[in-house]
Write a protein that holds these residues in place. Structure first.
Motif, short mmCIF file in Angstrom:
data_model
loop_
_atom_site.label_atom_id
_atom_site.label_comp_id
_atom_site.label_asym_id
_atom_site.label_seq_id
_atom_site.Cartn_x
_atom_site.Cartn_y
_atom_site.Cartn_z
N LYS A 111 47.14 33.36 67.70
CA LYS A 111 48.02 34.23 66.99
C LYS A 111 46.85 35.57 66.74
CE LYS A 111 49.95 31.05 63.63
NZ LYS A 111 50.15 30.43 62.27
N GLU A 112 45.52 35.64 67.00
CA GLU A 112 44.91 36.69 66.98
C GLU A 112 44.97 37.28 68.18
OE1 GLU A 112 40.87 35.53 66.07
OE2 GLU A 112 41.39 34.93 64.16
N LYS A 113 45.34 36.66 69.33
CA LYS A 113 45.36 37.22 70.48
C LYS A 113 46.85 37.73 70.76
CE LYS A 113 45.74 35.93 75.59
NZ LYS A 113 45.67 34.93 76.62
N GLU A 114 47.76 37.19 70.12
CA GLU A 114 49.23 37.70 70.12
C GLU A 114 49.11 38.93 69.27
OE1 GLU A 114 51.46 34.39 68.65
OE2 GLU A 114 51.66 33.49 70.42
N LYS A 115 48.42 39.08 68.20
CA LYS A 115 48.41 40.04 67.50
C LYS A 115 47.59 41.17 67.94
CE LYS A 115 46.62 41.77 62.95
NZ LYS A 115 45.91 41.58 61.89
N VAL A 116 46.51 40.96 68.77
CA VAL A 116 45.97 41.97 69.80
C VAL A 116 46.92 42.67 70.67
CG1 VAL A 116 44.09 42.56 71.12
CG2 VAL A 116 43.55 41.58 69.08
N GLU A 117 47.50 41.64 71.39
CA GLU A 117 48.73 42.25 72.30
C GLU A 117 49.53 42.88 71.97
OE1 GLU A 117 49.65 38.40 74.08
OE2 GLU A 117 47.93 38.39 75.44
N GLU A 118 50.17 42.57 70.42
CA GLU A 118 51.28 43.36 69.78
C GLU A 118 50.59 44.77 69.61
OE1 GLU A 118 55.04 44.17 68.97
OE2 GLU A 118 54.35 42.23 69.67
N GLU A 119 49.54 44.65 69.12
CA GLU A 119 48.92 45.97 68.58
C GLU A 119 48.89 47.05 69.75
OE1 GLU A 119 45.43 45.00 66.79
OE2 GLU A 119 46.37 44.65 64.74
N GLN A 120 48.46 46.31 70.96
CA GLN A 120 48.19 47.07 72.27
C GLN A 120 49.39 47.66 72.71
OE1 GLN A 120 46.09 44.13 74.64
NE2 GLN A 120 44.12 45.10 74.00
N LYS A 121 50.69 46.81 72.70
CA LYS A 121 51.93 47.02 72.97
C LYS A 121 52.41 48.29 72.00
CE LYS A 121 56.53 44.64 73.83
NZ LYS A 121 56.99 43.46 73.67
N GLU A 122 52.20 48.29 70.67
CA GLU A 122 52.32 49.36 70.17
C GLU A 122 51.85 50.44 70.43
OE1 GLU A 122 51.87 47.86 65.95
OE2 GLU A 122 53.49 46.25 66.43
N LEU A 123 50.47 50.35 70.87
CA LEU A 123 49.89 51.57 71.05
C LEU A 123 50.20 52.10 72.32
CD1 LEU A 123 45.87 50.77 70.28
CD2 LEU A 123 47.22 52.61 69.29
N LYS A 124 50.32 51.34 73.36
CA LYS A 124 51.12 51.93 74.61
C LYS A 124 52.50 52.42 74.26
CE LYS A 124 48.97 48.72 77.73
NZ LYS A 124 49.31 47.84 78.94
N ILE A 125 53.42 52.00 73.42
CA ILE A 125 54.43 52.65 72.95
C ILE A 125 54.34 53.93 72.57
CG2 ILE A 125 56.79 52.56 71.62
CD1 ILE A 125 56.56 49.53 72.21
#
Length: 193
Positions: free
Chosen positions: A157-171
């Motif tokens: 879940k933490e990894k998915e959250k970090v990936e989601e945050e990174q995805k949002e930052l890229k967007i």
């Protein structure tokens, strides 16, 4: 079939006893000197109290005893002499035979007699203690496994959250770049000149 309480099928070269399914009142079953193995399907005989299955082809004790536990839950007396699974009478020693008795008694907790002798108070107590220890070990393993799964889920879940945050930052970064390009594009537009 429903009235039979005792049945002796000794010395008949029997390897399949599924035909006994439905003998709901059967209390005593003697199957000595046959060809029954641990692979044999056992009928469900809830009233069976005594099973003699001496001199058969039972090799793997655990497999057979687990079937007995499931299909003949009210056994009080069991005799498996002269099967490979019963070591003392087929070349084993007394120590191996005691281990065999302990193993069987841990799983078939209602037995009062095993093979040619009654279950002693000491054997019963040891079997109960060992069964409880094994139950506790199993519970501890299950709890440990549950903790490990919980930790793995948390990490996932933490990894998915970090990936989601990174995805949002890229967007966001991509949007900023597009905004800058749009601003630059507007300032270089011929209409603004």
């Amino acid at each position: 079939k429903n009235n039979v309480k005792e049945l002796d099928l000794s010395s008949n070269s029997i390897s399949d006893i599924t035909a006994l399914e439905g003998f709901e009142r059967l209390e005593v079953l003697i199957l000595d000197d046959n060809l029954i193995s641990e692979h044999c399907l056992l009928p469900h005989l809830p009233s069976l109290r005594i099973l003699w299955i001496n001199k058969n082809k039972i090799v793997h004790l655990k497999v057979f005893v687990e079937k007995l536990k499931r299909e003949m839950p009210n056994l009080k007396q069991l005799s498996m002499l002269y099967n490979d699974a019963c070591p003392y009478f087929v070349g084993g020693n007394m120590g191996q035979y005691k281990e065999y008795r302990a193993f069987v008694l841990e799983r078939l907790i209602n037995l009062t007699h095993l093979d040619s002798s009654p279950v002693s108070k000491e054997e019963r107590e040891n079997a109960e203690k060992n069964a409880e220890k094994k139950k506790q070990v199993t519970m501890n393993k299950n709890q440990s496994l549950q903790r490990k799964r919980k930790e793995e889920n948390q990490k996932r879940k933490e990894k998915e959250k970090v990936e989601e945050e990174q995805k949002e930052l890229k967007i966001e970064e991509t949007q900023k770049v597009l905004d800058v390009k749009e601003i630059i594009g507007e300032s270089h537009s011929p209409m603004l000149r």
